[in-house]
Design a protein around this motif. Structure first.
Motif, mmCIF file in Angstrom:
data_model
loop_
_atom_site.group_PDB
_atom_site.id
_atom_site.type_symbol
_atom_site.label_atom_id
_atom_site.label_comp_id
_atom_site.label_asym_id
_atom_site.label_seq_id
_atom_site.Cartn_x
_atom_site.Cartn_y
_atom_site.Cartn_z
ATOM 1 N N LYS A 1 2.212 1.836 -3.556
ATOM 2 C CA LYS A 1 1.310 2.261 -4.527
ATOM 3 C C LYS A 1 0.800 3.840 -4.183
ATOM 4 O O LYS A 1 0.643 4.554 -5.199
ATOM 5 C CB LYS A 1 -0.067 1.594 -4.212
ATOM 6 C CG LYS A 1 0.512 0.135 -4.895
ATOM 7 C CD LYS A 1 -0.971 -0.586 -4.967
ATOM 8 C CE LYS A 1 -1.872 -0.126 -6.280
ATOM 9 N NZ LYS A 1 -3.002 -1.256 -6.342
ATOM 10 N N ARG A 2 0.915 4.159 -2.903
ATOM 11 C CA ARG A 2 0.748 5.689 -2.491
ATOM 12 C C ARG A 2 1.902 6.392 -2.478
ATOM 13 O O ARG A 2 1.515 7.864 -3.136
ATOM 14 C CB ARG A 2 0.387 5.653 -1.007
ATOM 15 C CG ARG A 2 -1.076 5.369 -0.562
ATOM 16 C CD ARG A 2 -1.421 5.741 0.952
ATOM 17 N NE ARG A 2 -0.336 5.572 1.696
ATOM 18 C CZ ARG A 2 -0.355 4.537 2.517
ATOM 19 N NH1 ARG A 2 -1.237 3.606 2.483
ATOM 20 N NH2 ARG A 2 0.758 4.125 3.277
ATOM 21 N N SER A 3 3.031 6.256 -2.699
ATOM 22 C CA SER A 3 3.969 6.950 -2.793
ATOM 23 C C SER A 3 4.143 7.340 -4.309
ATOM 24 O O SER A 3 4.697 8.617 -4.363
ATOM 25 C CB SER A 3 5.282 6.504 -2.349
ATOM 26 O OG SER A 3 5.919 5.297 -3.459
ATOM 27 N N CYS B 1 10.244 4.092 -0.289
ATOM 28 C CA CYS B 1 9.158 4.840 0.175
ATOM 29 C C CYS B 1 9.205 4.348 1.718
ATOM 30 O O CYS B 1 9.716 3.139 2.192
ATOM 31 C CB CYS B 1 7.965 4.567 -0.368
ATOM 32 S SG CYS B 1 7.122 2.973 -0.135
ATOM 33 N N TYR C 1 0.773 -1.235 0.009
ATOM 34 C CA TYR C 1 0.029 -0.034 -0.079
ATOM 35 C C TYR C 1 0.819 1.363 -0.015
ATOM 36 O O TYR C 1 0.591 2.113 -0.693
ATOM 37 C CB TYR C 1 -0.874 0.005 1.246
ATOM 38 C CG TYR C 1 -2.021 -0.921 1.178
ATOM 39 C CD1 TYR C 1 -2.803 -1.325 -0.014
ATOM 40 C CD2 TYR C 1 -2.549 -1.750 2.293
ATOM 41 C CE1 TYR C 1 -3.738 -2.098 -0.005
ATOM 42 C CE2 TYR C 1 -3.426 -2.699 2.384
ATOM 43 C CZ TYR C 1 -4.216 -2.997 1.059
ATOM 44 O OH TYR C 1 -5.123 -3.892 1.006
#
Length: 165
Positions: A114-116, A122, A111
């Motif tokens: 994917k967000r970074s 990250c 997650y």
């Protein structure tokens, strides 16, 4: 002083010898590699060596794939000890196991990546019960997920504590 003096460095450019203005190209020098300039590597520590030594703990390909990863994944020994390792003795106040803790690390890492939007590294925030055998409350932990080249220059993911190199 005239413009000719500024250009030629002498007041009378006609007094210069014919060779003064001749350009002689230097012979081409062979290209020098970094290894030739600095010398060879003093020591190289491969990912395979780190896995064999226990400095890295490999995540099984099937588990990594199920968590959404398509490249090999490994955790540093310190990250594994802090966020994944669990024994029956640790279950005095809460009931967990290594499989579930590993799954939590992998899913939260997936997650976070994917967000970074950054393809190289990250930070990962997760909550885990510490291994003191007394606590049952989750505490926040931070990990660092870094995608880099493996021994064969293939992409690999390494999950570490933020202060590890």
């Amino acid at each position: 002083m005239t413009d000719k003096t500024l250009i030629s460095g002498t007041a009378n450019p006609d007094s210069m010898s014919p060779d003064a203005m001749r350009w002689t190209p230097e012979a081409e020098q062979p290209a020098v590699s970094v290894a030739d300039f600095f010398g060879g590597a003093i020591h190289a520590y491969s990912r395979a060596s780190a896995l064999a030594d226990g400095a890295l703990v490999a995540v099984g390909d099937d588990v990594a794939r199920e968590a959404g990863f398509t490249i090999p994944v490994a955790l540093t020994a310190a990250a594994w000890a802090d966020c994944v390792a669990w024994t029956d003795q640790d279950n005095r106040q809460t009931c967990q196991d290594e499989t579930g803790r590993l799954w939590d690390v992998l899913r939260m890492t997936h997650y976070a990546i994917k967000r970074s939007g950054d393809g190289t590294s990250c930070t990962v925030e997760l909550y885990r019960v510490p291994r003191d055998g007394e606590g049952h409350e989750s505490e926040r932990a931070w990990l660092l997920a870094t995608c880099g080249p493996g021994d064969g220059m293939e992409p690999v993911l390494t999950i570490s504590l933020p202060d590890e190199d």
